[in-house]
Design an enzyme around this catalytic site. Sequence first.
Site, PDB file in Angstrom:
ATOM      1  N   HIS A  17       0.847  -1.210   0.000  1.00 44.16           N
ATOM      2  CA  HIS A  17       0.000   0.000   0.000  1.00 44.16           C
ATOM      3  C   HIS A  17       0.876   1.251   0.000  1.00 44.16           C
ATOM      4  O   HIS A  17       0.608   2.207  -0.723  1.00 44.16           O
ATOM      5  CB  HIS A  17      -0.869   0.055   1.263  1.00 44.16           C
ATOM      6  CG  HIS A  17      -1.886  -1.039   1.394  1.00 44.16           C
ATOM      7  ND1 HIS A  17      -1.930  -1.889   2.467  1.00 44.16           N
ATOM      8  CD2 HIS A  17      -2.911  -1.400   0.576  1.00 44.16           C
ATOM      9  CE1 HIS A  17      -2.953  -2.722   2.321  1.00 44.16           C
ATOM     10  NE2 HIS A  17      -3.551  -2.466   1.188  1.00 44.16           N
ATOM     11  N   LYS A  41     -15.849  -7.866   6.031  1.00 47.83           N
ATOM     12  CA  LYS A  41     -14.563  -8.573   6.090  1.00 47.83           C
ATOM     13  C   LYS A  41     -14.117  -8.982   7.501  1.00 47.83           C
ATOM     14  O   LYS A  41     -13.089  -9.616   7.628  1.00 47.83           O
ATOM     15  CB  LYS A  41     -13.475  -7.701   5.455  1.00 47.83           C
ATOM     16  CG  LYS A  41     -13.417  -7.837   3.933  1.00 47.83           C
ATOM     17  CD  LYS A  41     -12.105  -7.285   3.417  1.00 47.83           C
ATOM     18  CE  LYS A  41     -11.888  -7.583   1.945  1.00 47.83           C
ATOM     19  NZ  LYS A  41     -10.657  -6.914   1.462  1.00 47.83           N
ATOM     20  N   ARG A  90      -2.161  -5.731  -8.335  1.00 47.59           N
ATOM     21  CA  ARG A  90      -1.004  -6.606  -8.112  1.00 47.59           C
ATOM     22  C   ARG A  90      -0.861  -7.608  -9.244  1.00 47.59           C
ATOM     23  O   ARG A  90       0.124  -7.686  -9.913  1.00 47.59           O
ATOM     24  CB  ARG A  90      -1.153  -7.347  -6.785  1.00 47.59           C
ATOM     25  CG  ARG A  90      -0.896  -6.473  -5.602  1.00 47.59           C
ATOM     26  CD  ARG A  90      -1.435  -7.072  -4.350  1.00 47.59           C
ATOM     27  NE  ARG A  90      -2.879  -7.037  -4.355  1.00 47.59           N
ATOM     28  CZ  ARG A  90      -3.642  -7.294  -3.313  1.00 47.59           C
ATOM     29  NH1 ARG A  90      -3.073  -7.664  -2.175  1.00 47.59           N
ATOM     30  NH2 ARG A  90      -4.938  -7.225  -3.390  1.00 47.59           N
ATOM     31  N   SER A 128      -2.514  -7.839   2.867  1.00 51.61           N
ATOM     32  CA  SER A 128      -2.737  -7.753   4.312  1.00 51.61           C
ATOM     33  C   SER A 128      -3.069  -9.146   4.855  1.00 51.61           C
ATOM     34  O   SER A 128      -2.643  -9.517   5.947  1.00 51.61           O
ATOM     35  CB  SER A 128      -3.889  -6.806   4.624  1.00 51.61           C
ATOM     36  OG  SER A 128      -3.605  -5.519   4.139  1.00 51.61           O
TER      37      SER A 128
HETATM   38  P1  ADP Z   1      -9.865  -3.726  -0.170  1.00 54.98           P
HETATM   39  O1  ADP Z   1     -10.485  -4.501   0.933  1.00 54.98           O
HETATM   40  O2  ADP Z   1     -10.670  -2.536  -0.585  1.00 54.98           O
HETATM   41  O3  ADP Z   1      -9.356  -4.528  -1.333  1.00 54.98           O
HETATM   42  P2  ADP Z   1      -7.131  -3.469   0.695  1.00 54.98           P
HETATM   43  O4  ADP Z   1      -6.646  -2.748   1.889  1.00 54.98           O
HETATM   44  O5  ADP Z   1      -6.942  -4.951   0.674  1.00 54.98           O
HETATM   45  O6  ADP Z   1      -8.619  -3.035   0.552  1.00 54.98           O
HETATM   46  O7  ADP Z   1      -6.479  -2.856  -0.598  1.00 54.98           O
HETATM   47  C1  ADP Z   1      -6.678  -1.517  -0.967  1.00 54.98           C
HETATM   48  C2  ADP Z   1      -6.155  -1.327  -2.370  1.00 54.98           C
HETATM   49  O8  ADP Z   1      -4.744  -1.536  -2.372  1.00 54.98           O
HETATM   50  C3  ADP Z   1      -6.714  -2.313  -3.398  1.00 54.98           C
HETATM   51  O9  ADP Z   1      -6.831  -1.648  -4.631  1.00 54.98           O
HETATM   52  C4  ADP Z   1      -5.673  -3.387  -3.459  1.00 54.98           C
HETATM   53  O10 ADP Z   1      -5.678  -4.052  -4.714  1.00 54.98           O
HETATM   54  C5  ADP Z   1      -4.414  -2.552  -3.278  1.00 54.98           C
HETATM   55  N1  ADP Z   1      -3.306  -3.323  -2.736  1.00 54.98           N
HETATM   56  C6  ADP Z   1      -3.285  -4.149  -1.671  1.00 54.98           C
HETATM   57  N2  ADP Z   1      -2.057  -4.683  -1.486  1.00 54.98           N
HETATM   58  C7  ADP Z   1      -1.286  -4.179  -2.473  1.00 54.98           C
HETATM   59  C8  ADP Z   1       0.064  -4.364  -2.875  1.00 54.98           C
HETATM   60  N3  ADP Z   1       0.879  -5.220  -2.253  1.00 54.98           N
HETATM   61  N4  ADP Z   1       0.500  -3.684  -3.937  1.00 54.98           N
HETATM   62  C9  ADP Z   1      -0.325  -2.844  -4.606  1.00 54.98           C
HETATM   63  N5  ADP Z   1      -1.606  -2.646  -4.317  1.00 54.98           N
HETATM   64  C10 ADP Z   1      -2.079  -3.292  -3.264  1.00 54.98           C
END
Ligand code: ADP
Length: 174
Positions: A17, A41, A90, A128
Amino acid sequence: MQVAVYPGSFDPITYGHLDVIQRAARLFDRVIVAVAENADKRPLFSLEERAALAAAATRDLANVEVDSFRSLLIDYVERRGARVILRGLRAVSDFEFEFQLALTNRRINDQVETMFMMPRDTYTFLSSRIVKEICRLGGDVSPFVPPPVREALEARYAELRRAAHPDCNRSHIG
Ligand code: ADP
């Protein structure tokens, strides 16, 4: 003034992130990291805890702000005067859901664009969910999350272990 909203669960924020946030901070005047409630979630951290960890992780980035929201994303984006929703991509596996989300949001408000950013290749595998699993099983998560997040994860899993096995804390003698 170009404002981008980067929404997500951030449960918790990872270096993946942060990589997206740093790239966006160079492109936009202001980046709002918007922590979503996401009741579906069952997050490990509360909304307030997730926002506090995101704020700690982005403290050094002057044009990045952390906020949280419980409403419809597109309403929040409008309220904040932003025209861009930022999401991270990703792998191909992210595409299907992100595509659906972006087009739905466009149908609701076609003045708002969704933009995608790819993280550094070393973070493309990072999520995460995986970080939580490593920490839960006693692994070292320091390559994946900033120090305050690692500490919070270790403390939370230690609490959960104590709650699951209260007897482990008692002395065998007394
Ligand atoms: P959500 O539950 O909305 O998917 P996340 O916190 O899992 O929320 O992710 C928020 C955003 O960040 C999403 O667009 C996700 O694809 C992106 N994201 C999560 N991990 C990574 C990563 N390692 N690299 C790039 N983008 C990421």
